[in-house]
Structures are given as structure tokens and as C-alpha cells.
Write an enzyme that holds these catalytic residues in place. Structure first.
Site, PDB file in Angstrom:
ATOM      1  N   ARG A   1     -10.579  44.745  28.449  1.00 52.09           N
ATOM      2  CA  ARG A   1     -11.608  43.770  28.064  1.00 52.09           C
ATOM      3  C   ARG A   1     -11.086  42.841  26.963  1.00 52.09           C
ATOM      4  O   ARG A   1     -11.424  41.648  26.939  1.00 52.09           O
ATOM      5  CB  ARG A   1     -12.884  44.495  27.633  1.00 52.09           C
ATOM      6  CG  ARG A   1     -14.070  43.545  27.509  1.00 52.09           C
ATOM      7  CD  ARG A   1     -15.384  44.268  27.352  1.00 52.09           C
ATOM      8  NE  ARG A   1     -15.432  45.055  26.132  1.00 52.09           N
ATOM      9  CZ  ARG A   1     -16.391  45.923  25.834  1.00 52.09           C
ATOM     10  NH1 ARG A   1     -17.396  46.128  26.680  1.00 52.09           N
ATOM     11  NH2 ARG A   1     -16.368  46.599  24.713  1.00 52.09           N
TER      12      ARG A   1
ATOM     13  N   LYS B   1     -16.114  39.438  24.489  1.00 46.12           N
ATOM     14  CA  LYS B   1     -16.554  39.966  23.191  1.00 46.12           C
ATOM     15  C   LYS B   1     -15.975  39.128  22.058  1.00 46.12           C
ATOM     16  O   LYS B   1     -15.022  39.538  21.378  1.00 46.12           O
ATOM     17  CB  LYS B   1     -16.117  41.438  23.088  1.00 46.12           C
ATOM     18  CG  LYS B   1     -16.939  42.258  22.124  1.00 46.12           C
ATOM     19  CD  LYS B   1     -16.778  43.724  22.408  1.00 46.12           C
ATOM     20  CE  LYS B   1     -17.324  44.585  21.300  1.00 46.12           C
ATOM     21  NZ  LYS B   1     -18.758  44.441  21.075  1.00 46.12           N
TER      22      LYS B   1
ATOM     23  N   GLU C   1     -29.544  41.179  27.817  1.00 49.76           N
ATOM     24  CA  GLU C   1     -29.147  42.421  27.147  1.00 49.76           C
ATOM     25  C   GLU C   1     -29.839  42.593  25.814  1.00 49.76           C
ATOM     26  O   GLU C   1     -30.639  41.760  25.394  1.00 49.76           O
ATOM     27  CB  GLU C   1     -27.636  42.576  27.064  1.00 49.76           C
ATOM     28  CG  GLU C   1     -26.923  41.526  26.280  1.00 49.76           C
ATOM     29  CD  GLU C   1     -25.405  41.728  26.330  1.00 49.76           C
ATOM     30  OE1 GLU C   1     -24.928  42.867  26.395  1.00 49.76           O
ATOM     31  OE2 GLU C   1     -24.710  40.704  26.260  1.00 49.76           O
TER      32      GLU C   1
HETATM   33  N1  PLP Z   1     -23.377  44.171  24.739  1.00 53.17           N
HETATM   34  C1  PLP Z   1     -22.961  43.655  23.592  1.00 53.17           C
HETATM   35  C2  PLP Z   1     -23.387  42.293  23.233  1.00 53.17           C
HETATM   36  C3  PLP Z   1     -22.121  44.426  22.752  1.00 53.17           C
HETATM   37  O1  PLP Z   1     -21.716  43.951  21.587  1.00 53.17           O
HETATM   38  C4  PLP Z   1     -21.753  45.726  23.148  1.00 53.17           C
HETATM   39  C5  PLP Z   1     -20.858  46.511  22.314  1.00 53.17           C
HETATM   40  O2  PLP Z   1     -19.705  46.627  22.543  1.00 53.17           O
HETATM   41  C6  PLP Z   1     -22.226  46.211  24.363  1.00 53.17           C
HETATM   42  C7  PLP Z   1     -23.038  45.410  25.135  1.00 53.17           C
HETATM   43  C8  PLP Z   1     -21.856  47.576  24.828  1.00 53.17           C
HETATM   44  O3  PLP Z   1     -20.549  47.608  25.320  1.00 53.17           O
HETATM   45  P1  PLP Z   1     -19.698  48.923  25.269  1.00 53.17           P
HETATM   46  O4  PLP Z   1     -20.464  49.963  25.992  1.00 53.17           O
HETATM   47  O5  PLP Z   1     -18.446  48.572  25.985  1.00 53.17           O
HETATM   48  O6  PLP Z   1     -19.493  49.270  23.855  1.00 53.17           O
HETATM   49  C1  COI Z   2     -19.954  48.367  19.864  1.00 57.14           C
HETATM   50  O1  COI Z   2     -20.852  48.991  20.404  1.00 57.14           O
HETATM   51  O2  COI Z   2     -18.810  48.785  19.749  1.00 57.14           O
HETATM   52  C2  COI Z   2     -20.165  47.062  19.324  1.00 57.14           C
HETATM   53  O3  COI Z   2     -19.242  46.320  19.274  1.00 57.14           O
HETATM   54  C3  COI Z   2     -21.444  46.728  18.772  1.00 57.14           C
HETATM   55  C4  COI Z   2     -21.213  46.067  17.471  1.00 57.14           C
HETATM   56  C5  COI Z   2     -21.430  44.619  17.515  1.00 57.14           C
HETATM   57  C6  COI Z   2     -21.732  46.765  16.306  1.00 57.14           C
END
Ligand code: PLP
Ligand code: COI
Length: 340
Positions: free
Chosen positions: A81, A184, A220
Site C-alpha cells: 500500500r 494513505k 468510511e
Molecule cells: N481508513 C482510513 C482513512 C485509515 O486511516 C485507516 C487506517 O489505516 C483505515 C481505513 C484502516 O486501514 P487498515 O486496516 O489498513 O489499518
Molecule cells: C491506522 O489505523 O494505522 C491509522 O493509520 C489510523 C491513524 C490515522 C491513527
């Protein structure tokens, strides 16, 4: 040995650890991993990360098991990612092998900061990639820095695994339909700060975003994806402007393993009325079960978890995910990378 801190009551905040890892891209190539004990970096005043938002980050966690072994969850997915995020804003992508080596090194150099098994806490790993080369015109930098720091954390939302409420506000967008919501990058989070602050001021944990174009579908949930359970089926939004959550992807697999059907499709806001359970999921949020969704603009409130405790499917998914992460059950899908 772990440090003597109150692991059980950690919140999701920054604690200084001993070392961080750095890797520089200069003269067209990535250098060696460097270990630093400084919390500061030296930056050019015209660095593109400062002016034009050339910044992307990741978030992943390391867990200490009952067996004392340290497990990193889905490191390869975060590495991939980060490449997509870099490409999305024209940064030099960090090769997957360098990303993985830097993350592992950051954990290894801070072993005493990995919370003990009994605490239920974890070591949050924050890799970030920034444009460090100077530009005054709007253009990608020629130089980049990958930085990885770690910090021990507890739950992101203070409720932990208890029901929390979220707010819908139609006059805020996190990301544009063809913008950067699917990667991200720091700019998405700057764009969410105001709505987040208003949601908190009004007593909610975070904002549940609707799609920016039509304001009809669920996107989301602050820094996490949204899922619901409808007639026993796991449903989660399909949208071009949400971050593909690695936790959500894992929950879809775990749901299927448990014999629960999973669907990724647009979810109109009215459909919230038909859910029996719902939650926000992400690395930091793990699963945060949601009780009510209040639409502050229409005045409609949706009870998305029936009753006042997390629903049975949500609880089952949470327990299964955590058990894999801490090594209490078999890692059937090869999601764990051990730190040797
Ligand atoms: N959506 C957003 C905007 C996020 O910042 C995060 C955090 O990483 C997620 C979703 C969840 O993603 P992940 O499960 O890969 O941490
Ligand atoms: C995560 O879940 O790792 C995120 O990046 C969320 C964060 C913005 C605190």
C-alpha cells in the site's frame, strides 16, 4: 524484558521509544538503513513535504504472544500500500524489501517497548515517506526519506471494545471521488480534522463520511473502514474514495472462514436502519463497535447495533482477529511475520 510502564492503561498516543530507522533516496538510489535515537529530522526549508503535501504514511502493529514471540500483522500488505500511495502523489516508491527491513529493524531496536501479552496493548509502527528535495514550483521532489518510528499503544477510541456513536455531516468531505482517498497520504487527514473536531465536540467518536459526489452512500468512518451486519451477512462499502483497509480485508476473510457471507458494495445511508450490528475497523481502531449513527443534517438517528453491547458476529470477528494477532490461534492465512 519490557519497560516498567502502565501497559494496561495506554491510550493511542506518542511515547518516546529508543530508536527510529531512516533510509534516504538521493542521487537516484536508496541508501542503507540508518538507526537514530533522535526524535528530530533536519529538513530543507523548500522540501516538497512541507509545501505541497508530498507525504504518505502507514500504520501497522507488532504483538507479543504468550510464547514471548513478536508478531507483525500483514507487513507485506502495508508495504504494497505504501508503494501505491507513493505512486499516487508522484513520490519515489520505497521498494517492498526495504520497507519490510526497516519495519523489522525498528521493532528489533525497540524490543523493550513491545507491550507484554497480558496487557492487550501493542506496538504501533508508523512508517512515513516524505519528499525532502527542494522545489518552489509545484513538482515532485528529487529526494525522499523513509522514516519508521514505533510507539506502544492502547485503543484508538477510548471506549475500546464498547459501543460508540458516530456522526454524519453532509457539508464535509474527506476526499474527492477521483482524488486521493484510496491512498494513505497526509492531506486526507488534514482534510478530516475539522469534521473530526466538530464530531468530538458534539460527543461522537468520529465522523462517518458519505460519498462526496451524491451524499447518498456510506464511505468510511474517520480513520477506519465501516462494516455492518445485515441478515447475518457482513457488508462493507465499495467506493473509490476510501482507503482499502487491511483489517477490513482480513475480516472479510475471517467472516468467510466462519461461514458468514461477505459483500463489498455501495451502502445507501438509509440501509443503516436494517443493520443488526456495525463497527469501524482499522489497525488503530481494531474493531470499534458502533451503537448509533446520527445524521446531524437530516436529524435521523440509526441504531446500527441492536441492544447495548457489541453484537455476536462483531464480537466473534474481534476475538478471532486478536487471537491471530497475539498467536493464540493458528495463522492459517500466513498473515504473521515473526520478528526473530
Ligand atoms: N481508513 C482510513 C482513512 C485509515 O486511516 C485507516 C487506517 O489505516 C483505515 C481505513 C484502516 O486501514 P487498515 O486496516 O489498513 O489499518
Ligand atoms: C491506522 O489505523 O494505522 C491509522 O493509520 C489510523 C491513524 C490515522 C491513527
Amino acid at each position: 524484558m519490557s519497560k516498567s510502564i502502565d501497559w494496561k492503561n495506554l491510550s493511542f498516543s506518542y511515547t518516546k521509544t529508543d530508536y527510529n530507522i531512516r533510509c534516504y533516496y538521493r542521487d537516484g538510489k536508496w541508501g542503507e538503513l540508518e538507526v537514530s535515537s533522535s526524535e528530530n529530522i533536519d529538513l530543507h526549508i523548500a522540501a516538497t513535504c512541507l509545501h505541497y503535501g508530498q507525504e504518505a504514511f502507514e500504520g501497522l502493529k507488532a504483538f507479543k504472544g504468550k510464547d514471548g514471540k513478536i508478531r507483525i500483522f500483514r507487513l507485506d500488505e502495508n508495504a504494497k500500500r505504501m508503494v501505491r500511495s507513493a505512486e499516487g502523489i508522484m513520490m519515489q516508491p520505497i521498494p517492498v524489501e526495504i520497507f519490510e527491513a526497516a519495519v523489522i529493524k525498528a521493532v528489533k531496536m525497540n524490543l523493550e517497548w513491545v507491550p507484554p501479552y497480558e496487557s492487550g496493548a501493542s506496538l504501533y509502527i508508523r512508517p512515513l515517506l516524505i519528499g525532502t528535495g527542494p522545489k518552489v514550483g509545484v513538482a515532485p521532489a528529487d529526494e525522499y526519506l523513509l522514516l519508521v518510528f514505533v510507539t506502544p499503544v492502547g485503543p484508538y477510541f477510548k471506549e475500546g471494545f464498547r459501543l460508540t456513536n458516530v456522526a454524519v455531516m453532509h457539508n464535509f468531505d474527506r476526499a474527492a471521488p477521483n482524488g486521493t482517498g484510496h491512498i494513505k497520504v497526509g492531506g486526507n487527514y488534514a482534510a478530516s480534522l475539522k469534521a473530526g473536531a466538530i464530531s468530538k465536540e458534539k460527543g461522537y467518536s468520529t465522523t462517518l463520511y458519505l460519498d462526496s459526489k451524491e451524499k447518498k452512500y456510506i464511505d468510511e468512518c474517520g480513520p477506519a473502514n465501516f462494516f455492518g451486519i445485515k441478515n447475518g451477512v457482513y457488508i462493507t462499502p465499495e467506493s473509490k474514495s476510501i482507503l482499502p483497509s487491511i483489517t477490513n480485508m482480513s475480516l472479510i476473510q475471517l467472516a468467510q472462514d466462519l461461514g458468514i457471507k461477505a459483500e463489498r458494495r455501495p451502502i445507501p445511508i438509509e440501509e443503516l436502519a436494517e443493520l443488526s450490528e456495525a463497527g469501524a475497523c482499522g489497525t488503530a481502531a481494531v474493531i470499534t463497535p458502533i451503537g448509533w449513527v446520527d445524521d446531524l443534517d437530516t436529524g435521523t438517528s440509526y441504531q446500527v447495533t441492536r441492544g447495548d453491547v457489541p453484537g455476536p458476529i462483531t464480537t466473534n470477528l474481534y476475538n478471532t482477529l486478536r487471537a491471530i494477532q497475539y498467536g493464540d490461534i493458528e495463522d492459517k492465512h500466513g498473515w504473521i511475520k515473526f520478528v526473530e
